[in-house]
Design an enzyme around this catalytic site. Structure first.
Site, PDB file in Angstrom:
ATOM      1  N   GLY A  42     -42.080  11.999  -3.914  1.00  0.00           N
ATOM      2  CA  GLY A  42     -42.550  13.363  -4.115  1.00  0.00           C
ATOM      3  C   GLY A  42     -43.264  13.635  -5.414  1.00  0.00           C
ATOM      4  O   GLY A  42     -43.390  14.794  -5.805  1.00  0.00           O
ATOM      5  N   GLY A  43     -43.750  12.610  -6.104  1.00  0.00           N
ATOM      6  CA  GLY A  43     -44.458  12.851  -7.355  1.00  0.00           C
ATOM      7  C   GLY A  43     -45.804  13.508  -7.134  1.00  0.00           C
ATOM      8  O   GLY A  43     -46.333  13.528  -6.019  1.00  0.00           O
ATOM      9  N   ASN A  51     -48.234   5.490  -1.560  1.00  0.00           N
ATOM     10  CA  ASN A  51     -46.975   4.756  -1.678  1.00  0.00           C
ATOM     11  C   ASN A  51     -46.974   3.444  -0.913  1.00  0.00           C
ATOM     12  O   ASN A  51     -46.476   2.423  -1.395  1.00  0.00           O
ATOM     13  CB  ASN A  51     -45.808   5.619  -1.177  1.00  0.00           C
ATOM     14  N   ASN A 110     -38.750   6.342   0.344  1.00  0.00           N
ATOM     15  CA  ASN A 110     -38.798   6.151  -1.102  1.00  0.00           C
ATOM     16  C   ASN A 110     -38.549   7.482  -1.804  1.00  0.00           C
ATOM     17  O   ASN A 110     -39.253   8.459  -1.545  1.00  0.00           O
ATOM     18  CB  ASN A 110     -40.169   5.586  -1.498  1.00  0.00           C
ATOM     19  N   ARG A 189     -54.501   9.954  -8.773  1.00  0.00           N
ATOM     20  CA  ARG A 189     -53.323  10.797  -8.556  1.00  0.00           C
ATOM     21  C   ARG A 189     -53.540  12.209  -9.081  1.00  0.00           C
ATOM     22  O   ARG A 189     -53.081  13.184  -8.476  1.00  0.00           O
ATOM     23  CB  ARG A 189     -52.094  10.151  -9.218  1.00  0.00           C
ATOM     24  N   HIS A 267     -39.451   2.271 -10.175  1.00  0.00           N
ATOM     25  CA  HIS A 267     -39.189   3.130  -9.030  1.00  0.00           C
ATOM     26  C   HIS A 267     -40.031   2.752  -7.812  1.00  0.00           C
ATOM     27  O   HIS A 267     -39.760   3.208  -6.716  1.00  0.00           O
ATOM     28  CB  HIS A 267     -39.473   4.580  -9.439  1.00  0.00           C
ATOM     29  N   TRP A 268     -41.065   1.938  -8.000  1.00  0.00           N
ATOM     30  CA  TRP A 268     -41.978   1.575  -6.920  1.00  0.00           C
ATOM     31  C   TRP A 268     -41.791   0.110  -6.549  1.00  0.00           C
ATOM     32  O   TRP A 268     -42.656  -0.724  -6.772  1.00  0.00           O
ATOM     33  CB  TRP A 268     -43.424   1.813  -7.343  1.00  0.00           C
TER      34      TRP A 268
END
Length: 302
Positions: A42-43, A51, A110, A189, A267-268
């Site tokens: 959700g960034g 993603n 994720n 992004r 986190h990825w």
């Protein structure tokens, strides 16, 4: 042939919404032929493609894969969220699967998508084969790390003042390998995050986590014991958004949970540990066998 954004792009109705998704691959015996649905984080500027686009081709070798833009993200509609986001998004995913004639899937989520996947499994247990949860939101409960975490702080800062510098600072918390934080990624992004309707959608989504009448729906860890599906928890050892200590309560509470930790990874995991992530996930899903269940609590999962 390399799978492109355009060639895999699809839309479908999800009740009163239209959701955008990417689709590729055909079923094989791996995972008992169930489709694999991937739900993104959700960034700011996040989408299914940002993603998971890079790993779509590899997973499509074994599965019919659907990368779904959750409500408010990517090419999907951007409504005001009614109720808690996890429940809202899970219900819309169920409606999309109904529209596509898909009864049962494996779910991979994720972060924010992990929370949606968990809520979906809790609400629609018979529609899920196996769960893969990557640093999932709502299910983690930090035992030692402070809240808010570094990544969440950077997220709040960007929301209050969406500058290129703050986008870069946010992305830097996503990965352990800082060479992945390129000018091109930051620009992409940021551009996506500032598209019409995106900031309003993010604000509505965020508010659902704090509303007095819905915030408890986001405390998924309190319901983790109800999950009877085989569940693979995956974590980056250096995750600065949802730190590793957040995995342990879910690991204890979910009866069929296992945990895989990727070293030198944030986190990825699907990006920083792409090869290992695919191998671990494929192996886990390949163990699935469909069976007829008389129990309403186990989702018929094996």
């Amino acid at each position: 042939m390399t799978l492109s954004f355009e060639d895999t792009s699809r839309t479908g109705k999800a009740g009163d919404l239209t959701l955008h998704f990417h689709e590729a691959g055909t079923p094989t015996e791996v995972g008992a032929g169930l489709p694999l649905v991937m739900l993104h984080g959700g960034g700011p500027g996040a989408s299914a493609w940002s993603n998971f686009g890079a790993c779509l081709e590899r997973f499509a070798e074994d599965f019919r894969v659907l990368l779904v833009d959750q409500p408010g993200f990517g090419g999907s509609d951007k409504p005001a969220i009614d109720g808690h986001f996890f429940t809202f998004a899970a219900d819309k995913l169920a409606a999309l699967l109904d529209e596509l004639g898909i009864e049962r899937v494996h779910l991979l989520g994720n972060s924010l998508g992990g929370g949606t996947a968990t809520r979906f499994a809790l609400k629609y247990p018979k529609r899920v084969g196996r769960l893969v949860l990557m640093g999932p939101g709502g299910l983690q409960q930090n035992l030692f790390s402070p809240d808010p975490t570094e990544g969440i702080k950077r997220l709040y800062e960007f929301g209050g003042d969406p500058t290129p510098e703050r986008m870069r600072a946010f992305i830097e918390t996503m990965v352990h390998d800082q060479s992945l934080v390129t000018d091109e990624l930051v620009e992409e992004r940021l551009r996506s995050a500032l598209e019409p309707g995106r900031r309003e959608a993010m604000a509505s989504m965020g508010a659902s986590f704090f509303a007095p009448d819905t915030f408890e729906e986001g405390m998924l860890w309190r319901e983790a014991y109800k999950i009877r599906h085989h569940t693979l928890l995956t974590w980056g050892r250096e995750d600065r958004v949802n730190p590793l200590d957040g995995a342990f309560l879910a690991l204890k509470l979910i009866p069929r949970a296992s945990l895989h930790v990727f070293p030198n990874c944030g986190h990825w995991a699907q990006i920083e540990a792409a090869d290992a992530f695919h191998a671990v996930t494929r192996s886990f899903l390949a163990q699935h066998r469909e069976r007829v269940s008389t129990s309403s609590t186990d989702g018929g999962a094996s």
